[in-house]
Design an enzyme around this catalytic site. Sequence first.
Site, PDB file in Angstrom:
ATOM      1  CG  ASP A 330      -1.906  -0.958   1.333  1.00  0.00           C
ATOM      2  OD1 ASP A 330      -2.238  -1.477   0.268  1.00  0.00           O
ATOM      3  OD2 ASP A 330      -2.421  -1.228   2.425  1.00  0.00           O
ATOM      4  CG  ASN A 721      26.269 -37.220  10.941  1.00  0.00           C
ATOM      5  OD1 ASN A 721      26.905 -36.869  11.930  1.00  0.00           O
ATOM      6  ND2 ASN A 721      24.961 -37.140  10.865  1.00  0.00           N
TER       7      ASN A 721
END
Length: 912
Positions: A330, A721
């Site tokens: 707006d 990992n």
Amino acid sequence: MDSKLWHTQLIDETLTLLEVQQDSGLHGGEVTQRREQYGPNELVERGLKSPWQILLEQFRETMVIVLIVAALISAVIGDVKDMIAILAIVILNAVLGFVQEYRAEQAMAALKKMSAPVVKVRRDGHVVEIKSVELVPGDIILLEVGDAIPADGRLINATNLKVQEASLTGESIPVEKATDPIPGGEEVPLGDRKNMVYLGTAVTYGRGSAVVVDTGMSTELGKIADMIQTVESEQTPLQRRMAQLGKTLAVAAIGIVAVVFVLGLLRGEDLAEMFLTAVAMAVAAVPEGLPAVVTISLALGAQRMLRRNALIRKLPAVETLGSVTVICSDKTGTLTENRMTVTVLDVLGETEKLETLMEGGFPIIDAEVSKDVAPPVRSLGLMVKAAALCNDAILEADMDRDGDMRVIGDPTEGALVAAAAKLGLWKEELDQRWPRVAEAPFTSERKRMTTIHRVNIPVDDPTDAPWRDSPYVAFCKGSVDGLLEISDRVWSGDEAVKLEADLCKRIQNANDELALDGQRVLGVAFRPLDELPENGQIDEALLEREMTFIGLVAMLDPPRPEVNQAVQEAREAGIRPLMITGDHPLTARRIAQDLGIIDEGGEVLTGQDLSKMGLDGLEEVVGHVSVFARVAPEHKLRIVEALQKQGQIVAMTGDGVNDAPALRRSDIGVAMGITGTDVSKEASDMIILDDNFATIVNAVKEGRNIYDNVRKFIKYTMTSNAGEIYVMLFAPFLGMPLPLTALQILWINLVTDGLPGLALAVEQPERNIMKRPPFPPDESIFARGMGTHIIWVGLLMGLLSLGVGYWGWSMALPAWQTILFTTLTISQMAHASVIRSSRDSILTIGLFSNLFMVAAVSLTFVLQMLVVYWPPFQNIFGTQALRPWELGLALGMSLVVFVAVEIEKWFRRRRS
Ligand code: ATP
């Protein structure tokens, strides 16, 4: 009183039953007493977790259960030392998990509290704003367009009041409300109880007041709340993808673990030892914590956003924000300050600055003098009066710091009331002399409002001349283009003359000129009425016609100073800012140009243009037009749809009731914290508390950073990992014994991995974060080189550790396993430190710019040293004290990882 029968009562009866006066409301003592009796006005919420629940859940994860079983088995086969160690690690891990999740939960609860709606009530004779949760039965509440109804109430007043009750009755058309009692008892369905309002519904038109009859769980909505609350809170896309990834990796992990297990047995390792090793490896390979980390990062990120005025209502928004490609905003209040000041008045091309009028002493006040002033100037007084009467703002007596008068209400209206006051016309007095009897409120579709007033002719007020012979007069103010369409005459100062084409042109030219200057222009008109519309029912189309046009009022609303830079930043970040406003195209263009949203001469389209287009045309247009003016809320929805069809990720702001569909439809619906209605807030994903465009851009930046950091976390954990798995998988092929013990593997995964990973989640934004285009929200987690990185850096880490371990083993060094173990741990620290930026060298961003990381790495290093050098730990973890050169070797290998990743980043920088 039976709550089912409130609608049958007269208003007075209801008020008596509830022991409250309509115009003073409840008093402090009564409120406290009722609060105790009825409890807070809120629906009992299920699903919030207690701290105990969170703690318990830590032990319910599959991984933890597997470990506990492993610990028990260790105990059974007589390995009490292992059992204690495993349990200790499990507890440590649970505590870490608990702290994080508890913080996330607290953050979400705080966010929820912030977005709790407020309500206007009359208490102790004053109108005050309180949190809805503090309402008690008997409170008198005031309702206006866009308000969410905060409790069940019996209406006392209803002026054109319409309420959307779909959530309760399923009826999608707003219900017109009234105040008369309704015959019939319990059998009258909720939807027909027109004199009642219910929690969970919202005002879409008009205004009114009501006395609260039921609160919280006693409301109609409360009775069905159990049904509503069974919906599970939805997962964010990233959380879903993480859960999916976790499953895939789990399957792969089982395969790898099986291989290591079988290889170990074949080599004649001990069965019990191999079993524990397999369990430890499974724990290492399955990144179970990923979904949790995502949740925690999002929740904590949302909390950070709140500190910068962006309140996240739906967690997935944090993720989506980073991918936004278009921000539709707006104008008024978001791009501009919403501090309107009337600058110029104009009747028939006769323009007067407000300042000049003030300096000269405004003659119209003095009836004697006014007879002698020129007709156009006389019309100015008429216009100002009309504008102040057709107005809901309230003027407060005191001035603010800038010497402006303080007004409560819509800034546009406030500016008009203030201007009138500056010219000596006080709204309060005007309201008394021309009392309002009916109205057609402002809507953003019509872009105007009309009020009807009773005419009390004072003896010698020349400004009353136009309607001297009528009992009523309607005043209308709104967009000039619209007003000219419903006017057939114009007031010349003495009489109403026909609105001929040349007069019309003159008004339009004056309008354009002011709009070109970036001013908001309102037209003012009137219409004498012989009678009121029948039984007060207003038909806008019948009322708003045959008007007599008076003139124009222009007001200035300066752009927000910080928006220019925010627009610039958004553009650099590949995000297109779009202005969608109800204001005049020329005003819109000027402001858009000033803010850098469009270049000089850039195209501006109007709502009318859009109405003529099909979706195809619209799609083409939204690709290059960045300013849309004179749009109605329905156009906003169409613009969002067209943009989305083009594959854009759209953030859309809105404040009104009718903006809700566009807010829901957009990818990020942004409601205004200050000027926004409850309805728009409820439809939104995010609320900007300061109504400021710059806040949206900041939130996008934060969103990008959160996504980046989640990715960094994944990168870190999965690389680590992978490194461990390579070590375990390759060692047997080199003929080595088990390279790491089960406890060592668990230690790496559950302790040393955790802290640096979390430190990555609070990493500062990358320097180029707003200089790169947005990433598509559905891109793979492993996109942009992350998959490759995990594979090769994991391999490097694994091979380096295994390399030194193998060398030590073949040299028969007693500490060969500890060297390997320490190399792996420390190279992971090095990795965590180096991937803090995926592009810039750590030397550029500063080794100490993330103090959490410094702390995490230091602490982990100290812990690792304890494991290596402290005899009780040596005993548990099977480690040996390292000689200085052996420790140096581990550190050196870690440095290799650090440098290698720096080189990778150097290549990346060079490529872009
Ligand atoms: P946005 O916030 O969407 O940028 P806006 O504030 O310009 O835009 P609206 O509030 O819908 O949009 O106003 C649109 C037009 O309606 C204004 O240009 C003005 O002509 C008219 N208008 C605005 N407020 C009022 C009011 N209180 N009374 C009468 N007319 C109004």
